[in-house]
Write an enzyme that holds these catalytic residues in place. Structure first.
Site, PDB file in Angstrom:
ATOM      1  CG  ASP A 158      -1.786   1.202   1.323  1.00 32.17           C
ATOM      2  OD1 ASP A 158      -2.786   1.280   0.571  1.00 32.17           O
ATOM      3  OD2 ASP A 158      -1.467   2.096   2.124  1.00 32.17           O
TER       4      ASP A 158
ATOM      5  CE  LYS B  66      -2.263   4.934   0.705  1.00 27.82           C
ATOM      6  NZ  LYS B  66      -2.487   4.607   2.132  1.00 27.82           N
TER       7      LYS B  66
END
Lengths: 394, 394
Positions: free
Chosen positions: A196, A200
């Site tokens: 994750d 980003k």
């Protein structure tokens, strides 16, 4: 403005809730926004929108062929959503998405398709939840060079690390607690293995440096092997362990990593619970830091609505990312590492920093190039070793 | 776009420098920007713009009657600049200003005149230097209620406080150093007496709550009476002293103060040198925190340029501040105070918190309403007493 939603999970219900509650307020400010249709996977499942006149459909063509200007994607699906976004853009529809997996994997394609069709493509909600980071970066990039972006970008792993630290609990216990509280998903892999954060930092870095960065080029280590003793060791040495995403542009190279790090810098070390922080340095503005809720129904919806209102007013910045810079993604950075293993094998033995290592279960290495570290990692089974970078002393 | 500058001091030269250096880059992105004229007070003083074709004038009418769309005010003058901005707006020109004194004193009038003439009025650079705070707040205010705004908004006083703390130096010595380094002006009153912070919190609060707040309603205490012993006392009690601007909307009342504060919260206590921090809480986004350079030539110019590019693209948010909320500014807040005096007079004697005061030169009071504190302050000469609020324990 007529719009459609794809998905009606946590963020989707948040978007609908805000638009419903603020209908009059928005209307007074000149925003007349109607959700015409919501695409869901299972049309038979009962839904509870605030506005009970909202129509649900499981048929994507009803969205594609509708007269809506703008589609908000709040799905978590990857390939299917990607194809749909491309079709929607080709049909002239603006896209707002909170789906970081899609934005990260297909950043080039999505920007290019948006440019080709002269539609807006907005993805503030894909990074840092409510924190205004994508739009301020876009504004700066109109006349600034960005040099570095770093941050704590995953709230779940930060919750786990700070909770282990504060309560002295084991990883499994805290993970279970995070799952019970809704901070972690049933399958926590994306969060605790760093994927994750990887998505980003890929989005932030690609945008900032106008360069193509493949997810798999990003050196990514997670926190799933962390033990209570690693936290204790770091505490005893006045460090906190945090999962840090970091990227720097130096010359023609981009250094980009996601890894646990032993930090003293209060910007990172003071970050507790599921908060997110981002630090950006650039040519004229010097350094900014942003801090806020990295997730949450209304917080993420808030970011979606900001994008939406900009698009409504035609004041959104049109996609300008072209990936035209030929920077190389490099792992040729030296760092000290903290390595925790049961048994010290030869490759590891050779790189021990003897001045800083008193206990062979908690090794501090010499300055290592990451390629050397990789060899060491490869000599162990994945779950036998916990590795964290050690923050440089200033 | 043709524009004019009023003023060519630190920020003005920064704006000109960025626009000159980035001319081609901006042009590729569709921004064709020309500085047609620069208004200065003394036309005979030699100036050194990067673009040596720039025309300087001391005649305001040459700006007013010119064909420029937008005027950037980077003066530090109050009344004259106010009148000129109003004239320019009435002549249909957009205004960008970094002049916090003007924005704060005439916030209602400037917003109203901009609205009446349908021109843009942008003032990102008036608060927090490079930190994007005004524009993100405006975006949130389109659909959010803001509940509180607080921060360290004055870099000079923060430099002085953190330097006294770190080096164990006297106020006068550090002030002199700050002046030598260019962090403090020859007359440091606005910074060290809290007026600069007062202006900034007035701007942020008025915008956030859509309410009229007069500067003189803001309870403002400065740091000019601080002594080494006050810093030592706070250190010994695990506090740091910072000058905090704080405003909260509770019910129909606005509580708004600028005062030195004994803080433990790392958000404030870790702020060193001339940095600025802002914290905002709101309905949907929860809490944001921003951190960055609160001043500086290029940093402040960066904020001006962001406003400028938004105006260029007609994507700036038009003024919506109408001061229509009838909130009362109240000082009816209870707090503990740290008070340092040579001699304890009766009024002060009565409010001592005996559990927390061991030394009558360093008094911690009971919870006081500010009206009570005012009576105590009035019983001393202004330079005899140092007062700081004590952060509530969480």
């Amino acid at each position: 403005m007529n719009l459609a939603l794809m998905g009606f999970g946590t963020v989707g219900t948040g978007v609908e809730e805000i638009l419903f509650k603020k209908k009059d307020f928005l209307s007074q400010k000149g925003f007349d926004i109607n959700i015409k249709k919501v695409l869901i996977a299972n049309a038979n499942k009962k839904r509870y929108p605030k506005d009970d006149s909202i129509e649900f459909t499981a048929n994507f063509d009803e969205i594609l062929n509708s007269d809506v200007d703008t589609v908000i994607d709040v799905t978590s699906n990857l390939e299917e959503t990607y194809k749909r976004i491309i079709e929607l853009m080709n049909a002239g529809k603006n896209i707002i998405t909170a789906n970081k997996a899609v934005v990260s994997k297909y950043f080039e394609e999505l920007n290019e398709t948006a440019r080709k069709n002269n539609v807006y493509f907005s993805y503030e909600a894909s990074v840092g939840g409510a924190i205004p980071i994508i739009h301020p970066l876009m504004e700066e990039l109109q006349f600034n060079e960005i040099n570095s972006v770093s941050g704590i970008l995953n709230g779940t792993s930060n919750f786990i690390l700070s909770e282990m630290e504060e309560k002295g609990l084991d990883y499994d216990v805290v993970l279970k607690k995070a799952q019970d509280l809704g901070y972690a998903e049933a399958d926590p892999t994306a969060d605790v293995c760093g994927f994750d954060s990887q998505r980003k930092i890929r989005i932030l870095s690609s945008l900032s440096y106008n360069a193509k960065i493949k997810e798999e080029e990003i050196l990514t280590l997670g926190i799933s092997n962390i033990k209570k003793s690693n936290i204790e060791f770091s505490k005893n040495n006045n460090y906190n362990i945090r999962l840090i995403a970091n990227s720097q542009l130096k010359g023609e190279k981009i250094y980009i990593t996601v890894m646990p790090m032993l930090v003293k810098d209060p910007f990172f070390s003071n970050t507790i619970k599921s908060l997110n922080k981002v630090r950006v340095t650039g040519e004229y503005f010097g350094e900014y830091r942003f801090f806020g809720a990295g997730a949450g129904k209304l917080e993420t919806a808030d970011a979606v609505i900001r994008d939406l209102l900009r698009i409504y007013n035609c004041s959104e910045i049109k996609p300008f990312y072209t990936a035209e810079k030929n920077y190389k993604v490099s792992t040729d950075l030296e760092n000290k590492y903290y390595i925790s293993v049961k048994e010290v094998k030869d490759a590891l033995y050779k790189v021990i920093n003897r001045d800083e290592t008193n206990d062979l279960h908690h090794i501090i290495t010499k300055n290592l190039n990451f390629d050397e570290l990789k060899d060491i990692l490869n000599s162990y089974e994945e779950d036998e070793i916990f590795v964290a970078a050690v923050e440089e002393e200033k």
